[in-house]
Scaffold this motif. Structure first.
Motif, PDB file in Angstrom:
ATOM      1  N   THR A  35      21.054  -3.554  20.107  1.00 44.99           N
ATOM      2  CA  THR A  35      21.417  -2.154  19.962  1.00 44.99           C
ATOM      3  C   THR A  35      22.422  -1.971  18.824  1.00 44.99           C
ATOM      4  N   SER A  36      22.502  -0.755  18.314  1.00 40.45           N
ATOM      5  CA  SER A  36      23.518  -0.444  17.305  1.00 40.45           C
ATOM      6  C   SER A  36      24.858  -0.218  17.991  1.00 40.45           C
ATOM      7  N   VAL A  37      25.924  -0.303  17.211  1.00 34.62           N
ATOM      8  CA  VAL A  37      27.277  -0.216  17.759  1.00 34.62           C
ATOM      9  C   VAL A  37      28.057   0.860  17.020  1.00 34.62           C
ATOM     10  N   LYS A  38      28.803   1.680  17.786  1.00 37.64           N
ATOM     11  CA  LYS A  38      29.661   2.684  17.182  1.00 37.64           C
ATOM     12  C   LYS A  38      30.985   2.041  16.787  1.00 37.64           C
ATOM     13  N   ILE A  39      31.394   2.277  15.547  1.00 38.04           N
ATOM     14  CA  ILE A  39      32.648   1.713  15.042  1.00 38.04           C
ATOM     15  C   ILE A  39      33.536   2.844  14.536  1.00 38.04           C
ATOM     16  N   GLU A  40      34.781   2.862  15.013  1.00 38.29           N
ATOM     17  CA  GLU A  40      35.758   3.820  14.488  1.00 38.29           C
ATOM     18  C   GLU A  40      36.715   3.062  13.584  1.00 38.29           C
ATOM     19  N   SER A  41      36.731   3.437  12.330  1.00 36.50           N
ATOM     20  CA  SER A  41      37.526   2.683  11.362  1.00 36.50           C
ATOM     21  C   SER A  41      39.024   2.960  11.550  1.00 36.50           C
ATOM     22  N   ALA A 196      30.772 -10.280  24.592  1.00 39.03           N
ATOM     23  CA  ALA A 196      29.757  -9.231  24.397  1.00 39.03           C
ATOM     24  C   ALA A 196      30.365  -7.858  24.612  1.00 39.03           C
ATOM     25  N   ASP A 197      31.257  -7.736  25.592  1.00 42.84           N
ATOM     26  CA  ASP A 197      31.926  -6.459  25.846  1.00 42.84           C
ATOM     27  C   ASP A 197      32.706  -6.012  24.614  1.00 42.84           C
ATOM     28  N   ALA A 198      33.472  -6.939  24.034  1.00 44.55           N
ATOM     29  CA  ALA A 198      34.279  -6.610  22.861  1.00 44.55           C
ATOM     30  C   ALA A 198      33.412  -6.172  21.688  1.00 44.55           C
ATOM     31  N   GLU A 199      32.285  -6.841  21.514  1.00 45.66           N
ATOM     32  CA  GLU A 199      31.444  -6.574  20.349  1.00 45.66           C
ATOM     33  C   GLU A 199      30.622  -5.297  20.480  1.00 45.66           C
ATOM     34  N   TYR A 200      30.308  -4.863  21.714  1.00 43.06           N
ATOM     35  CA  TYR A 200      29.341  -3.772  21.880  1.00 43.06           C
ATOM     36  C   TYR A 200      29.900  -2.520  22.559  1.00 43.06           C
ATOM     37  N   ALA A 201      31.068  -2.566  23.168  1.00 46.99           N
ATOM     38  CA  ALA A 201      31.611  -1.372  23.819  1.00 46.99           C
ATOM     39  C   ALA A 201      32.045  -0.337  22.791  1.00 46.99           C
ATOM     40  N   MET A 224      38.876  -7.069  14.827  1.00 51.65           N
ATOM     41  CA  MET A 224      37.782  -6.205  14.357  1.00 51.65           C
ATOM     42  C   MET A 224      37.174  -5.370  15.472  1.00 51.65           C
ATOM     43  N   TYR A 225      37.282  -5.877  16.721  1.00 51.20           N
ATOM     44  CA  TYR A 225      36.600  -5.233  17.844  1.00 51.20           C
ATOM     45  C   TYR A 225      37.533  -4.456  18.759  1.00 51.20           C
ATOM     46  N   VAL A 226      38.846  -4.571  18.566  1.00 49.37           N
ATOM     47  CA  VAL A 226      39.805  -4.043  19.532  1.00 49.37           C
ATOM     48  C   VAL A 226      40.425  -2.745  19.022  1.00 49.37           C
ATOM     49  N   ASP A 227      40.361  -1.695  19.858  1.00 45.74           N
ATOM     50  CA  ASP A 227      40.920  -0.400  19.486  1.00 45.74           C
ATOM     51  C   ASP A 227      42.405  -0.300  19.790  1.00 45.74           C
ATOM     52  N   TYR A 228      42.774  -0.763  21.004  1.00 45.36           N
ATOM     53  CA  TYR A 228      44.178  -0.644  21.411  1.00 45.36           C
ATOM     54  C   TYR A 228      44.619  -1.893  22.159  1.00 45.36           C
ATOM     55  N   VAL A 229      45.930  -2.148  22.104  1.00 42.86           N
ATOM     56  CA  VAL A 229      46.549  -3.256  22.841  1.00 42.86           C
ATOM     57  C   VAL A 229      47.636  -2.668  23.726  1.00 42.86           C
ATOM     58  N   VAL A 230      47.600  -3.022  25.009  1.00 39.33           N
ATOM     59  CA  VAL A 230      48.590  -2.526  25.969  1.00 39.33           C
ATOM     60  C   VAL A 230      49.372  -3.706  26.516  1.00 39.33           C
TER      61      VAL A 230
END
Length: 512
Positions: A35-41, A196-201, A224-230
Motif C-alpha cells: 500500500t501507499s503511505v501518507k507522509i507529513e514532511s 511495520a507499524d512505524a513504516e505504514y501508520a 524518518m517514520y516518527v511524528d512525535y516523541v513523548v
C-alpha cells in the motif's frame, strides 16, 4: 462453505467482512502489492518532543472509529497500551480498533473499555488473560481477528489493516524519533514487531522513559517514520518480559519426549554443519534445545543460525560457537536482551523479515528445524494453539503457522495427556496451523509422522524410534482418559482465525 481443511465458514461475517477461505499453505502466493503511505514532511523549525500523551493526542486529528496499534515486546510488563486507551477514553473517543501484536493479562483494563464501547475491535497474534476471556464471552462488538506474526506484517504492508496511529513503546529514544529497545530501564531487546507499524501508520508516536541526546545509537526505528516523541516516567516493567517458563523442564516425561525428538531430528539428516533451528520458550522445547546442543558439541557441528523469540539458552549456544548468528524478532528474557545489545552476531529482524509470506523471502523459509507446541492436534495433523479444551481463547498462532510453513522439519512436542484430557482428537476445536505444515508429533508414547512424509517414515524406522500411527496415539490417550465430550458451541462468532496469507482457516465460536 468449507475451506480446504473442511472447516465450515460463512461467506460473510458481520464486523469482519467477506470471507476468503483457506485453500492451502502456498496457494495464495504470486505478485502482491504494498500500500501507499501518507507522509507529513517536517521543517527544521518543527519540534517533535512532547511532554505528555495528552499533548500528543492534541496534535493529531483524533476521531471515533480509528485503528491504533501497539507492540508487545514488554509482554506482560507493558504500560503503554493501558495509558493510551485511558487517555482516549477520557476524551470520549469511541469505536476504537486496537491492533496489538499480542495482548496479555496486564491489559485487563481493556475489558471495561470494551464494555463501554470505547474499544470495539481487536487484531492480535496472541491473547491471554481477562481480555481473551471477554472476547470469548462475546463482549467485543466485532469479531477479533487472530493472525500470525508474519501475517500481521502482511496485513499492514498490503493495506488490509490500515493503522491511523501507531504508539511505540520505546526503551530508548532521542527527541527526533530515533528508537531502539536495547538500553534504558525498560530495555526489551529487538523491536521487530513494531517496524511495520512505524513504516505504514499515518501517525507514529514514540513513548519513552529513556530520552537520550541526539542521535540515539544504534537506530532500529528511524526518525524518518516518527511524528512525535513523548517522555513519560515508565513505559513498563521489563521483568514482565519473562512470562511463562523459560527453564528446561525437569519432568521425566518431558525429558523423554525431548530425547526422542532429538533422535528424530538426528535421524532426519538435518543436524549437520549449517543447520538452522528455532524453538519456543516452553520447558520441553528448551529441553530439545539442550539435547541438540549435546549432539552438536559431540559431532563438532556449527549451525548457521537460530531464530525467533530468543531465550538466554539460545544465547548460550551462540556464545559457545554452536551457531554463527541469531535472528531475533523479540527477546524472551533479560539474558537475551543483554546479548542483543552487546553481540553483533545477535541480529534484530522485523516481523516482515521473519515471517511475512508475501515478500521476497522470509527468514522462516530458511529454517531447517522448528520445535512447536500444541493445545490440541487432530488425526489430520491440524494443530490448535488458539483455544483451550473449553473452546475459549487462551493463546494464538504468534509465529506457529509462519515457522511451520517455512521449515523443512516442523515438529510438535507434547505430552499425550494434559489436564486429564487427550491432546490428540478426531477434530481440533480450532485450527491454528494446517496439518500439511506439520511433519512430526513427538509424545512420550511414540512419534507420529505425517503420511505425506514417507521419506521421514523410512528414516525414523531405520533408527529404531517408536514410530506409530497418529490414530494409535489417540486411542492410547483415550483408553487412559476416556473419550472427551464434544464442546458445545453457539453460532456466534467471537473471533476470526486468519492464516498467514489472509485467508480464513477457522473461526472461534462462543462456548455455551
Amino acid at each position: 462453505m468449507k475451506n480446504s481443511i473442511g472447516r465450515e465458514l460463512p461467506e460473510y461475517i458481520d464486523g469482519y467482512g467477506k470471507v476468503k477461505p483457506f485453500k492451502g499453505a502456498f496457494v495464495n502466493m504470486g505478485i502482491k502489492e504494498k500500500t501507499s503511505v501518507k507522509i507529513e514532511s517536517v521543517t527544521p523549525m518543527d519540534n517533535k518532543l512532547l511532554h505528555s500523551i495528552d499533548e500528543a493526542l492534541d496534535k493529531i486529528d483524533l476521531k471515533d472509529g480509528m485503528t491504533i496499534s501497539f507492540h508487545h515486546h514488554l509482554r506482560n510488563g507493558d504500560y503503554v497500551l493501558n495509558m493510551v486507551i485511558e487517555a482516549m477514553a477520557k476524551r470520549n473517543i469511541k469505536d476504537i480498533t486496537i491492533a496489538a501484536t499480542s495482548i496479555f493479562p496486564v491489559h485487563a483494563p481493556l475489558v471495561q473499555y470494551i464494555k463501554d464501547g470505547v474499544v470495539t475491535g481487536i487484531y492480535a497474534a496472541y491473547m491471554s488473560g481477562p481480555v481473551a476471556d471477554a472476547v470469548s464471552n462475546g463482549l467485543l462488538k466485532k469479531p477479533a481477528v487472530m493472525h500470525t506474526h508474519g501475517g500481521r506484517a502482511r496485513l499492514i504492508e498490503s493495506g488490509d489493516l490500515h493503522i491511523d496511529i501507531a504508539f511505540i513503546a520505546a526503551p530508548t529514544a532521542d527527541g527526533y524519533g530515533n528508537i531502539n529497545g536495547l538500553f534504558g530501564k525498560s530495555a526489551c531487546g529487538s523491536l521487530g514487531y513494531a517496524i511495520a507499524d512505524a513504516e505504514y501508520a499515518d501517525k507514529v508516536i514514540a513513548i519513552t522513559d529513556n530520552l537520550v541526546p541526539y542521535p540515539a545509537s544504534p537506530i532500529e526505528i528511524s526518525q524518518m517514520y516518527v511524528d512525535y516523541v513523548v517522555k513519560v516516567d515508565s513505559i513498563g516493567d521489563p521483568a514482565g518480559i519473562v512470562s511463562g517458563t523459560t527453564k528446561i523442564t525437569k519432568d521425566p516425561v518431558g525429558l523423554r519426549i525431548a530425547q526422542m525428538c532429538a533422535k528424530a531430528m538426528e535421524a532426519s539428516g538435518l543436524v549437520k554443519d549449517g543447520v538452522s533451528f528455532q524453538t519456543g520458550a516452553g520447558g520441553i522445547s528448551l529441553a530439545v534445545a539442550a539435547e541438540l546442543k549435546e549432539i552438536m558439541k559431540n559431532k563438532n557441528i556449527v549451525g548457521s543460525f537460530a531464530a525467533g523469540g530468543i531465550t538466554g539458552y539460545i544465547v548460550d549456544m551462540l556464545k559457545e560457537g554452536l551457531f554463527r548468528n541469531l535472528f531475533d524478532v523479540q527477546c524472551f528474557d533479560l539474558e537475551a536482551v543483554e546479548s542483543c545489545a552487546t553481540n553483533t552476531k545477535h541480529m534484530r529482524m522485523s516481523a516482515s523479515m521473519y515471517g511475512n509470506p508475501h515478500n521476497k523471502g522470509a527468514v522462516v523459509n530458511n529454517l531447517d528445524i522448528m520445535i512447536l507446541g500444541a493445545t490440541e492436534i487432530d488425526t489430520d495433523f491440524n494443530v490448535n494453539v488458539t483455544t483451550g479444551s473449553d473452546g475459549r481463547i487462551m493463546g494464538g498462532s504468534g509465529g506457529h503457522s509462519d515457522t511451520a510453513a517455512g521449515s523443512k522439519l516442523a515438529i510438535v512436542v507434547t505430552k499425550l495427556i494434559k489436564g486429564r484430557l487427550p491432546i490428540i482428537k478426531d477434530k481440533v476445536t480450532t485450527v491454528t496451523t494446517p496439518g500439511e505444515s506439520i511433519d512430526l508429533i513427538v509424545t512420550e508414547r511414540g512419534i507420529a509422522v505425517n503420511p505425506k512424509r514417507q521419506d521421514l517414515i523410512e528414516k525414523l524406522k531405520k533408527s529404531n524410534l517408536p514410530v506409530v500411527n497418529i490414530e494409535e496415539l489417540k486411542n492410547i490417550a483415550e483408553k487412559m482418559t476416556g473419550k472427551p465430550k464434544p464442546i458445545q458451541l453457539s453460532d456466534e462468532i467471537v473471533a476470526v482465525v486468519e492464516y498467514r496469507d489472509g485467508t480464513v482457516i477457522d473461526v472461534v465460536r462462543k462456548a455455551l
